[in-house]
Each structure stands twice: as structure tokens, then as C-alpha cells.
Design an enzyme around this catalytic site. Structure first.
Site, short mmCIF file in Angstrom:
data_model
loop_
_atom_site.label_atom_id
_atom_site.label_comp_id
_atom_site.label_asym_id
_atom_site.label_seq_id
_atom_site.Cartn_x
_atom_site.Cartn_y
_atom_site.Cartn_z
N GLU A 82 16.52 -17.42 -1.66
CA GLU A 82 16.22 -16.59 -2.84
C GLU A 82 17.43 -15.79 -3.33
OE1 GLU A 82 12.68 -14.21 -2.14
OE2 GLU A 82 11.41 -16.00 -1.98
N ALA A 195 4.01 -4.10 3.02
CA ALA A 195 2.78 -3.47 2.53
C ALA A 195 1.54 -4.35 2.67
CB ALA A 195 2.95 -3.05 1.07
N ASN A 277 2.71 -2.62 -3.92
CA ASN A 277 1.26 -2.45 -3.83
C ASN A 277 0.85 -1.52 -2.69
OD1 ASN A 277 2.16 -5.17 -2.43
ND2 ASN A 277 0.44 -4.38 -1.25
N ASP A 322 -2.81 -6.15 -5.31
CA ASP A 322 -1.43 -6.52 -4.96
C ASP A 322 -0.56 -6.59 -6.22
OD1 ASP A 322 0.81 -7.21 -3.48
OD2 ASP A 322 0.24 -9.30 -3.21
N HIS A 627 -0.09 -20.94 6.65
CA HIS A 627 -0.35 -22.38 6.82
C HIS A 627 -1.23 -22.96 5.74
CE1 HIS A 627 1.79 -22.71 10.62
NE2 HIS A 627 1.27 -21.54 10.96
#
Ligand code: CA
Length: 704
Positions: A82, A195, A277, A322, A627
């Protein structure tokens, strides 16, 4: 006399030049401000404005067809990439998953040094959204990285040796760092994540020279009611504390982690932070359904010297979904209603595009930048969203867009001041929100207060196709002055990549399915594309060296969208990350990735005494977020093909005894009994048998 003066000046100039040469990465405020208009890239979002606009125009529509690979590097990790690289004094600095730092000669790609902080694999358990890292900061010869286990490390920019290390978090708690630090006025600023699990968010400022903590600002109140002796004490007493009521936040810390966005206005001397959040998400559980819960889901403006509060704007009061406001914050000067305005822009998860006066925090405008169902608009007077009454899911489940992955996540957007457009990587991700009835706080585990069992996949194939077809990604060109869409490019997958805009009239963006593309900034027409052979989620950057313009991007899929919604992502094995650097006339080639298919396992004589239905519920409460719903994830090890599922002993060894902890699969003994683990195995076996009977999946795209 004159001659002597000139001589002194010349000697000074020479010694300064020599000094500059001997200490690469000698970045200061002047250089950081200048980076907005030159070919360097000195901070995560290029410069203090974080516009991600390169003023370079040597690559443009007329020669984009000749853009080719100049060089590439391959990394030793196949988790999500990222990072946005920085380019300083001819050196390209980047980070990979597991918080490793690399320095390359920006022209040739020669590796100059690397630094591995040695993060323990089991720490991966605490990372909601993959073991990613978004990059470094650089200041006066030092490179700064935040590590997944909460360290802030200062490295010598020339050699990569450690200058100092600070543990910024309590490692007995599930804190992580994935964001890039920023440096302002000899202070390195860093937040943290966690969070979803239960931590109390804060921002810290450390002395760049010594690593000494200068100030800390907590984004939620102290659950004990005591003062922290922190920069946040005053505003918490005056504004924050009264916005919280009794609830689980007193155990969890409330969340509010500042895990990504920051920006700085040197004229106003104000630093801006995006706040995350609440923990749990569910406002009823967190705070009895009462209060705005400052400073969750807010943009927070602080003085960089002291951490003193200046203003805040809360995008989602009493957040329950969220809906973080950690998304990219960018600063620009816009002409609005005939007036030049100093604005801050953000497209947070909740789906509204905000234009805010960055001196005062006053809302200028807010409009939905995509279809949203939780609110109908933002009240211009109060700045508060006008909520759909059903959105708070207390009496019944609500299917809503956006979901927890947001209409826009961490993937950076870009602003081109010439077109006046902001280019947003957009997600369309519905989610069924329902109260997690009877769920209670479990220290160290996911604590979101939302029922994940109902977000398991429909067993009916047609229903599954209908659901996944709702999920998509877009590149959206947004006019922030008139708050309207100008053009969109549709992507087949939702978790698309960060964006770069250039003065060459181009918008660069990768995609989950693997291509890296350039679009016409005016109309979104695709002008160039390159097949990376792997997915792209990171934002590209551009730099100039010896008269040539380069475009660089980190390649490697992963992150929150890949691990939690795998059914709506391309199926491909995990492939090593690469840094790919392009220039006009580049002739380098990168070899195809070596891929192996996980062999099928023979389940004929495999049995389990576990309770399948109980295992199904436990799986979706404990395992789904990594998963995939219904064990659909093939990206973190595909449990349906894992030899571990063959015997109860091996399964217990991993799930309870932590046999795979070094690779990020920590023991679940804190949350599950051996009997629970066997119930989950019994359920995974049913999914494995279903998958074995299904047709084989397509092979990955080769590199091009
Ligand atoms: Ca979150």
C-alpha cells in the site's frame, strides 16, 4: 573587500553544496513546500497539501503510448503493498508489507539499502486489514517508519542504520501502525490503528532528532475520568467527555484511531488529522446509543507545536457503521462563489464529499459522491448528516451502502488544479448491519458489536451472483466546487487502487485485476495500460531525474478488501510485491510470476466429530474477517485446500497451539476452546467438500 566577501560567500555555498551531497534526504520545511511545484516527492502525499498532483508534463497524451518499464524490484513479501514511494535527491524510498523499508537509486533501480524491523508474525492477528505499510517520512537526513507493532523508527537516509527507536504503543493491547508518518517543524507525527479490536486512539509528536515524545492528543476520553496530562485534556473537559455515555467504550477505549490521513498548512500553522471509527462500531453498545462521541469519525485540526486543539468537524456523529474519517485529507485553494477559499477536502467512508474552510472548520458544502442509503444529505446549518431512521439497525437488520469498507477507503485520491477535479477511487460495498445480540466484549478480539454471521454468503448460486454483482469499483472525477460527478470509469472489482494526477493531463491508477493504466484527466478515456501480472491497490507517484519523468507504483494486492471480501475479488495466488518504475522509452521487462496451484486434498476418509452449525457461527464470528465469508478466501491460506483441515490434531495445532503464529496466524486459545476449534473444522470440511465438487478457477493473468 568585495572580493573577500565573494570568496566567503562562494566558500559557504560550496560547503553547503558539499553538505547537501554528503547528507542525502536533507529535507526541511522549505523543500517540502517547494515540492508542490517541482519534480520531487517528499512526503506521503507529495508535499504538505497532499494533493498528489505532479506538475511534471513530460509524459502526456502525445507520448504515453511509449511509456515502458524503466526498472523494477521484487520484494520478499506477498502480502498487500500500500506504500507510496518518496523520491529525494535521486533516491527512491519505499516500504512493503511487514513494515520493511527499502532505498533504491531512482534512476537505475539499484538497491542501496534495506531495513527489516523484524515484526513478529503473530502481530498480524492485530491487523484488521492486512500487515500493510503505507510509507516513510523524510527529514534532515533521517527516514521515519511506523512498524506494525507500534514502533517509530528513525533511519539514516544514506545507510538505513537505526538512529533511534520509540515504542509508541502498549504492545499488550492490539494497537498497530500501518500509516506513513509526516514531519512538521522537527516533529514526526504518528497515529495508530486497532479500533476493530478495542484500543483508545491517539496522535503523538516526537522530536525528529532525539525521538523524545513532545505531545500526545487522545481522540477519546479517558475511561477512568481522569486527566491524561496530554494535549487533549482541555478540549476533552470542555467538549469531548460530555458526548459519551455509559457503554462498552469504558472497556474498549472507544476507538477513534488516527491510522492514515494528515495534512499541514504552513501559513495557518495548522495540522489536520483524520480520525477513525468507534469500538465497538455499534453506538448502542458503545455509548448506550447516546451522544456524538467526540472525536470519532472527525477531522481534527491541531497546532503542531503543542497539539493544542483548534477545531473539529465530525462527519458521522454517534458513528455506528465503521464510517471512519481517516480517508485522504487534501488542502487546496478553490474559487467558490467568486471568493478564493482555503479549503480542506475529504471523501470519507460515509459517502459524502466534504469541502471545509480549513482555517475555521466551517462546512462549505457536502454532497454524496456515490449512492448512499444511510443518510439523505447534510444539514448546511448544523453540518450534521440527515440520517435514514432505519440506519441504526437496533430493531431490525438493515442492508446499507456503504458498508464498513466504505465508499472510499485508504486508497489516496488526487486533485488536478488545472482541471479542478478530484479523482476518487470509489467502492460500492453493501453490508447487512444488525445488532450482535448477546455479544459481549472479549479483550483482544474483534469487538464491533455487529452480527457477522448474517454476512455469510447466500448458499443459492443465483443469490450469490446477484450479491457480488452489486459490489463494484469506480474511478470518479468529481468537481468539488459544484459538488458533482464529471466522469466515471467502471472497474470490475471494488477494491481499486490509489490515484496520481499529473500536469501532463493524465490520471494514473492501477486495479485489483492487475493492470496499471493512464486516463485522460478531462474525460476518463483510457490512454495506456500495462499488465502487472498481480493486483494493484497502492497509489502511483511521479518524479523527475536528469530531465526525465518517471512514474512509480507498488504492485501487490491485499489489504482490508482482499482479505474480508474475497468472493468479489479476482482469484489468484499470493504473489511477491514489486516496485515498478516507468518512463517514456523504457525497455525493461519483468518476468512472469512463478505460480503454483495449491494441490487438491483427498477428503474421502476425513471425518470430524464437530458440530457443523456451531462451527459455522464461530467461523463467521472469529475467522471470516481474514478467511472470507463461508471460507471463500483463497488469498490468506485457502482453508478449503489446507492440509491442516485433514486431521483434528493438525487443526488444533494451528488454531489453538499457534503452530503458524510466525506467519501471522496467532493462537485463538484466548477465544476458542479445542472443542470450538473442532466445530469450526467440521464446518470448513463441509465447505471444502463443496469446493472440491465445483469447477476449477481460472489461472492468473501473466505479466505483460
Ligand atoms: Ca475500522
Amino acid at each position: 573587500m568585495k572580493l573577500i566577501r565573494w570568496g566567503v560567500a562562494l566558500a559557504l555555498a560550496l560547503s553547503m553544496a558539499a553538505c547537501q551531497k554528503s547528507s542525502p534526504g536533507n529535507v526541511d520545511a522549505k523543500r517540502l513546500e517547494a515540492a508542490a511545484t517541482n519534480g520531487e516527492w517528499l512526503s506521503y502525499g507529495k508535499d504538505y497539501n497532499e494533493q498528489r498532483f505532479s506538475p511534471l508534463d513530460k509524459v502526456n497524451a502525445s507520448n504515453i503510448k511509449d511509456l515502458g518499464l524503466a526498472w523494477y524490484a521484487e520484494f520478499d513479501t506477498d502480502r498487500g503493498q500500500e506504500a507510496t514511494p518518496l523520491m529525494v535527491d535521486g533516491v527512491l524510498y519505499t516500504t512493503t508489507a511487514w513494515s520493511k523499508v527499502f532505498a533504491f537509486d531512482a534512476k537505475t533501480g539499484k538497491q542501496l539499502w534495506k531495513y527489516d524491523p523484524g515484526v513478529q508474525g503473530a502481530k498480524g492477528f492485530d491487523a484488521c486489514c492486512d500487515v500493510v505499510n503505507r510509507g516513510v517520512a523524510i527529514w534532515k537526513g533521517k527516514v521515519f517508519v511506523g512498524t506494525l507493532d507500534g514502533r517509530l523508527v528513525a533511519l539514516d537516509a544514506k545507510t538505513g542504520t537505526v538512529a533511534w527507536t520509540q515504542q509508541t504503543t502498549d504492545n499488550s493491547k492490539p494497537y498497530t501502525i500501518t500509516g506513513a508518518p509526516r514531519v512538521v517543524k522537527d516533529k514526526v507525527l504518528i497515529g495508530n490503528g486497532g479500533a476493530e479490536y478495542g484500543v483508545r486512539g491517539y496522535i503523538s509528536a516526537y522530536d525528529t532528532a532525539t525521538g523524545k515524545l513532545i505531545w500526545r492528543f487522545y481522540t477519546t476520553p479517558n475511561p477512568t475520568g481522569a486527566a491524561d496530562g496530554a494535549a487533549s485534556d482541555k478540549v476533552m473537559a470542555e467538549k469531548g467527555n460530555a458526548t459519551w455515555s455509559d457503554g462498552e467504550w469504558k472497556q474498549t477505549g472507544g476507538g477513534g484511531t488516527a491510522w492514515d490521513s494528515m495534512a499541514y498548512d504552513p501559513q495557518l500553522d495548522i495540522m489536520y488529522f483524520g480520525i477513525g471509527n468507534g469500538t465497538p462500531w455499534n453506538h448502542m453498545k458503545r455509548s448506550g446509543g447516546k451522544g456524538d462521541n467526540l472525536f470519532l469519525s472527525s477531522i481534527l485540526a491541531l497546532k503542531p507545536d503543542t497539539g493544542e486543539y483548534v477545531w473539529h468537524y465530525q462527519t458521522t456523529p454517534g458513528e455506528s457503521w465503521d464510517y471512519t474519517a481517516t480517508q485522504h485529507i487534501m488542502l487546496a485553494d478553490l474559487n467558490i462563489g467568486g471568493q478564493p477559499r482555503k479549503v480542506l477536502m475529504q471523501a470519507p467512508k460515509n459517502g459524502f464529499f466534504y469541502v471545509i474552510d480549513r482555517a475555521t472548520g466551517q462546512l462549505i458544502s457536502a454532497k454524496p459522491y456515490t449512492n448512499i442509503t444511510w443518510a439523505t444529505g447534510v444539514d448546511q446549518k448544523t453540518g450534521r448528516p440527515i440520517e435514514n431512521p432505519a440506519a441504526r439497525y437496533q430493531t431490525s437488520m438493515v442492508m446499507q451502502v456503504p458498508g464498513p469498507l466504505g465508499a472510499h477507503n485508504w486508497q489516496p485520491m488526487a486533485f488536478n488544479p488545472k482541471t479542478g477535479l478530484v479523482y476518487i477511487p470509489l467502492n460500492v460495498t453493501p453490508f447487512a448491519y444488525a445488532d450482535d445480540k448477546g455479544g459481549t466484549y472479549k479483550a483482544g478480539a474483534w469487538n464491533v458489536g455487529v452480527d457477522f454471521v448474517i454476512n455469510s454468503l447466500p448458499t443459492d448460486a443465483a443469490q450469490l451472483t446477484a450479491l457480488t454483482s452489486l459490489i463494484k469499483g469506480q474511478l470518479l472525477a468529481w468537481d468539488p466546487v459544484n459538488q458533482k460527478a464529471v466522469w466515471t470509469v467502471n472497474h470490475p472489482y471494488f477494491w481499486n487502487a490509489g490515484v496520481l494526477a499529473t500536469a501532463g493531463g493524465l490520471v494514473f491508477q492501477g486495479a485489483a485485476e492487475g493492470q496499471f493504466s493512464a486516463y485522460d484527466a478531462a474525460n476518463g478515456k483510457a490512454l495506456w495500460t500495462y499488465k502487472t501480472g498481480n493486483g494493484v491497490i497502492a497509489a502511483p507517484m511521479s518524479y523527475e531525474l536528469d530531465g526525465e519523468q518517471y512514474v512509480a507504483v507498488m504492485v501487490g494486492v491485499g489489504g482490508g478488501g482482499q482479505i474480508s471480501a474475497p468472493a468479489s475479488m479476482p482469484t489468484r495466488p499470493r504473489l511477491p510485491g514489486r516496485l515498478m518504475v516507468f518512463k517514456v522509452g523504457g525497455k525493461a521487462t519483468a518476468p512472469d510470476f512463478q505460480t503454483t496451484t495449491q494441490p487438491a486434498i483427498d477428503l474421502t476418509s476425513v471425518t470430524s466429530t464437530g458440530d457443523v452449525q456451531h462451527g459455522f457461527e464461530l467461523f463467521h464470528k472469529n475467522c471470516q474477517v481474514c478467511h472470507g465469508p463461508n471460507a471463500s478466501g483463497a488469498w490468506l491460506p485457502d482453508l478449503k485446500k489446507s492440509p491442516m483441515v485433514m486431521t483434528a490434531d493438525n487443526w488444533k495445532g494451528v488454531v489453538i497451539d499457534g503452530a503458524s503464529a510466525s506467519r501471522g496466524m496467532a493462537s485463538f486459545a484466548r477465544f476458542l476452546s479445542p472443542k470450538d476449534a473442532e466445530d469450526i473444522r467440521a464446518y470448513v470440511l463441509t465447505e471444502a467438500r463443496k469446493a472440491a465438487a465445483a469447477p476449477a478457477v481460472a489461472a492468473p493473468t501473466p505479466a505483460g
